[in-house]
Each structure stands twice: as C-alpha cells, then as structure tokens.
Design an enzyme around this catalytic site. Structure first.
Site, PDB file in Angstrom:
ATOM      1  N   LYS A   1       0.821  -1.209   0.000  1.00  0.00           N
ATOM      2  CA  LYS A   1       0.000   0.000   0.000  1.00  0.00           C
ATOM      3  C   LYS A   1       0.856   1.260   0.000  1.00  0.00           C
ATOM      4  O   LYS A   1       0.401   2.341  -0.365  1.00  0.00           O
ATOM      5  CB  LYS A   1      -0.873   0.042   1.285  1.00  0.00           C
ATOM      6  CG  LYS A   1      -1.762  -1.132   1.482  1.00  0.00           C
ATOM      7  CD  LYS A   1      -2.435  -1.016   2.878  1.00  0.00           C
ATOM      8  CE  LYS A   1      -3.231  -2.246   3.170  1.00  0.00           C
ATOM      9  NZ  LYS A   1      -3.170  -2.594   4.607  1.00  0.00           N
ATOM     10  N   GLY A   2       2.083   1.119   0.492  1.00  0.00           N
ATOM     11  CA  GLY A   2       2.900   2.309   0.775  1.00  0.00           C
ATOM     12  C   GLY A   2       3.137   3.221  -0.406  1.00  0.00           C
ATOM     13  O   GLY A   2       3.318   4.429  -0.231  1.00  0.00           O
TER      14      GLY A   2
ATOM     15  N   GLU B   1       8.142   2.003  -5.764  1.00  0.00           N
ATOM     16  CA  GLU B   1       8.171   1.673  -4.338  1.00  0.00           C
ATOM     17  C   GLU B   1       8.203   2.956  -3.510  1.00  0.00           C
ATOM     18  O   GLU B   1       8.687   3.982  -3.983  1.00  0.00           O
ATOM     19  CB  GLU B   1       9.420   0.839  -4.009  1.00  0.00           C
ATOM     20  CG  GLU B   1       9.209  -0.654  -4.080  1.00  0.00           C
ATOM     21  CD  GLU B   1       8.348  -1.205  -2.936  1.00  0.00           C
ATOM     22  OE1 GLU B   1       7.648  -0.431  -2.254  1.00  0.00           O
ATOM     23  OE2 GLU B   1       8.383  -2.422  -2.734  1.00  0.00           O
ATOM     24  N   ASP B   2       7.708   2.868  -2.290  1.00  0.00           N
ATOM     25  CA  ASP B   2       7.841   4.010  -1.379  1.00  0.00           C
ATOM     26  C   ASP B   2       9.214   4.010  -0.715  1.00  0.00           C
ATOM     27  O   ASP B   2       9.804   5.065  -0.514  1.00  0.00           O
ATOM     28  CB  ASP B   2       6.717   4.017  -0.328  1.00  0.00           C
ATOM     29  CG  ASP B   2       6.595   2.698   0.412  1.00  0.00           C
ATOM     30  OD1 ASP B   2       7.014   1.652  -0.134  1.00  0.00           O
ATOM     31  OD2 ASP B   2       6.077   2.695   1.545  1.00  0.00           O
TER      32      ASP B   2
ATOM     33  N   ASP C   1      14.637  -0.747   1.590  1.00  0.00           N
ATOM     34  CA  ASP C   1      15.332  -0.902   2.871  1.00  0.00           C
ATOM     35  C   ASP C   1      16.402  -1.982   2.662  1.00  0.00           C
ATOM     36  O   ASP C   1      17.489  -1.697   2.154  1.00  0.00           O
ATOM     37  CB  ASP C   1      14.265  -1.283   3.896  1.00  0.00           C
ATOM     38  CG  ASP C   1      14.723  -1.175   5.324  1.00  0.00           C
ATOM     39  OD1 ASP C   1      15.868  -1.529   5.610  1.00  0.00           O
ATOM     40  OD2 ASP C   1      13.932  -0.748   6.179  1.00  0.00           O
TER      41      ASP C   1
ATOM     42  N   PHE D   1      13.280   5.197  11.488  1.00  0.00           N
ATOM     43  CA  PHE D   1      11.938   4.683  11.211  1.00  0.00           C
ATOM     44  C   PHE D   1      11.069   5.842  10.722  1.00  0.00           C
ATOM     45  O   PHE D   1      10.747   6.740  11.490  1.00  0.00           O
ATOM     46  CB  PHE D   1      11.324   4.036  12.459  1.00  0.00           C
ATOM     47  CG  PHE D   1      10.117   3.218  12.140  1.00  0.00           C
ATOM     48  CD1 PHE D   1      10.218   1.854  11.941  1.00  0.00           C
ATOM     49  CD2 PHE D   1       8.862   3.812  11.987  1.00  0.00           C
ATOM     50  CE1 PHE D   1       9.102   1.094  11.608  1.00  0.00           C
ATOM     51  CE2 PHE D   1       7.743   3.068  11.656  1.00  0.00           C
ATOM     52  CZ  PHE D   1       7.870   1.702  11.467  1.00  0.00           C
TER      53      PHE D   1
ATOM     54  N   ASP E   1       3.851   3.719   6.811  1.00  0.00           N
ATOM     55  CA  ASP E   1       3.050   3.561   8.021  1.00  0.00           C
ATOM     56  C   ASP E   1       3.853   3.062   9.218  1.00  0.00           C
ATOM     57  O   ASP E   1       4.963   2.559   9.092  1.00  0.00           O
ATOM     58  CB  ASP E   1       1.930   2.547   7.768  1.00  0.00           C
ATOM     59  CG  ASP E   1       2.459   1.114   7.702  1.00  0.00           C
ATOM     60  OD1 ASP E   1       3.395   0.873   6.911  1.00  0.00           O
ATOM     61  OD2 ASP E   1       1.965   0.259   8.449  1.00  0.00           O
TER      62      ASP E   1
HETATM   63  C1  PRP Z   1       7.613  -1.889   2.669  1.00  0.00           C
HETATM   64  C2  PRP Z   1       7.914  -1.086   1.410  1.00  0.00           C
HETATM   65  C3  PRP Z   1       8.653  -2.079   0.559  1.00  0.00           C
HETATM   66  C4  PRP Z   1       9.393  -2.933   1.570  1.00  0.00           C
HETATM   67  C5  PRP Z   1      10.832  -2.467   1.634  1.00  0.00           C
HETATM   68  O1  PRP Z   1       6.435  -2.605   2.469  1.00  0.00           O
HETATM   69  O2  PRP Z   1       6.746  -0.621   0.794  1.00  0.00           O
HETATM   70  O3  PRP Z   1       7.766  -2.893  -0.207  1.00  0.00           O
HETATM   71  O4  PRP Z   1       8.748  -2.736   2.828  1.00  0.00           O
HETATM   72  O5  PRP Z   1      11.591  -3.274   2.494  1.00  0.00           O
HETATM   73  P1  PRP Z   1      12.814  -4.169   2.017  1.00  0.00           P
HETATM   74  O6  PRP Z   1      13.651  -3.349   1.071  1.00  0.00           O
HETATM   75  O7  PRP Z   1      13.537  -4.466   3.308  1.00  0.00           O
HETATM   76  O8  PRP Z   1      12.281  -5.420   1.385  1.00  0.00           O
HETATM   77  P2  PRP Z   1       5.530  -3.227   3.641  1.00  0.00           P
HETATM   78  O9  PRP Z   1       5.723  -4.717   3.657  1.00  0.00           O
HETATM   79  O10 PRP Z   1       5.785  -2.490   4.932  1.00  0.00           O
HETATM   80  O11 PRP Z   1       4.045  -2.971   3.122  1.00  0.00           O
HETATM   81  P3  PRP Z   1       3.180  -1.621   2.899  1.00  0.00           P
HETATM   82  O12 PRP Z   1       3.713  -0.961   1.629  1.00  0.00           O
HETATM   83  O13 PRP Z   1       1.777  -2.111   2.714  1.00  0.00           O
HETATM   84  O14 PRP Z   1       3.333  -0.727   4.105  1.00  0.00           O
END
Ligand code: PRP
Length: 180
Positions: A41-42, A97-98, A101, A150, A157
């Site tokens: 969703k991000g 992507e948002d 990480d 964070f 979120d």
């Molecule tokens: C977040 C973000 C990426 C992922 C990044 O998604 O949107 O998809 O984490 O992390 P990484 O590089 O360590 O893999 P999340 O699973 O929190 O879902 P959301 O977008 O619904 O908040």
C-alpha cells in the site's frame, strides 16, 4: 498517548523531489509509453503524485506483495497477495516503491516480473536507505536517500497509521519511562 514525529522531509521538499524524478523519467522515456506498477500500500501516494507530473502516455496497475508479515525485518520471501490485472509482456514497466530498505522486496519482485517478458523493467523509489541494503538491487530512480531511521508519512506507516501525513517524518522512540 500520541507518538512524537519530527519532520525529516517537508511536504515541499517531497513534492520537489518527486517533480525532479518525473522530469528525468519524461526525458528517459520520450517517445514511449510507460506502465507504472504501484506496490501497495505504501507506494500509493508517491505513484499518484509522480504520475501527475508525467507527460508521456501512462498506464497503471497495482500489486500487493508481503515480505514483512508481522516481523520488523523483511523475510526475503515475497508472497504475491494481489497480482497485476494485466500482462506486462512487451511493455516498458516501471516498478514504484515508497522505500527500499534491505532491497529484498524489490529484488524478488523485479526477478518475478522479468519472467513475464516486459520490453524493459526499471525501478523507482521515493526513499532509499542504502545503509540497510543486503541485496545488490540497482534502483534506477531515487528521490531521496535517507538515514536508517523509522520513517512515516506520504504512504509509509507504523502499524497502518500515519500514511496520510503529507511529509516524511521520523517516529521518535517513546520516552515515557525517562525520569523528568
Ligand atoms: C515496505 C515497502 C517495501 C518494503 C521495503 O512494504 O513498501 O515494499 O517494505 O523493504 P525491504 O527493502 O527491506 O524489502 P511493507 O511490507 O511495509 O508494506 P506496505 O507498503 O503495505 O506498508
């Protein structure tokens, strides 16, 4: 008790960074169409804001993947919870992507989508935390590199809260046990 959030990137800074990325994408894809894939969703807020500034023809699709579950670190296993509605074969695809990480989500997702034979596949993120990277995924468009904090807002979120903040903020750890 409400959380304390300090501003890392103001709304104006965020919008300026997105506009700059859009201009670069318009330049790079001149004469082509682009198919945006918003990773729910991000990425919703970022995808919409970016798309508003694209002058090339745009189509969009949405995907939900799960990499974290209830954990705070992504597992490395990306499960598709909602797949794309349309085929990407022969299309110029940009995954939005948002935040990147560890890079696990984007590298697994890109590998999956490469098997579907797009004409091209590039990656775009609003935020990048290079210090946290454990994969060698290359992100083509990065609006902002940020420190390992964070962050919430503009789609990001904390337990599903704060996605609607128009800026990027750092969620401060609670200090309720600190003597005053
Ligand atoms: C977040 C973000 C990426 C992922 C990044 O998604 O949107 O998809 O984490 O992390 P990484 O590089 O360590 O893999 P999340 O699973 O929190 O879902 P959301 O977008 O619904 O908040």
């Amino acid at each position: 008790m409400s959380d304390k959030i300090s501003v890392l990137l103001s709304e104006e800074q965020v919008l300026t960074g997105i506009l700059k990325a859009a201009e670069q994408i318009n330049h790079d894809y001149a004469g082509k169409s682009i198919h945006l894939i918003c990773v729910l969703k991000g990425s919703v807020f970022f995808t919409c804001e970016l798309a508003k500034h694209l002058t090339i023809p745009v189509t969009m699709d949405f995907m939900t993947v799960s990499s974290y579950g209830d954990a705070t670190e992504s597992s490395g296993v990306v499960t598709i919870k909602k797949d794309l509605d349309e085929s990407i074969e022969g299309r110029d695809v940009l995954i939005i992507e948002d935040i990147v990480d560890s890079g696990r989500t984007l590298s697994r997702l890109a590998a999956e989508l490469e098997t579907r034979n797009p004409s091209s596949l590039r990656l775009c993120t609003l935020l990048d935390k290079p210090e946290r990277r454990v994969t060698d995924v290359t992100v083509d468009y990065v609006c902002f590199e940020i420190p390992d904090e964070f962050v919430v807002g503009f789609g990001l979120d904390s337990a599903q809260m704060y996605r609607n903040l128009p800026y990027i903020g750092v969620l401060e750890p609670e200090k309720s046990n600190t003597p005053q």
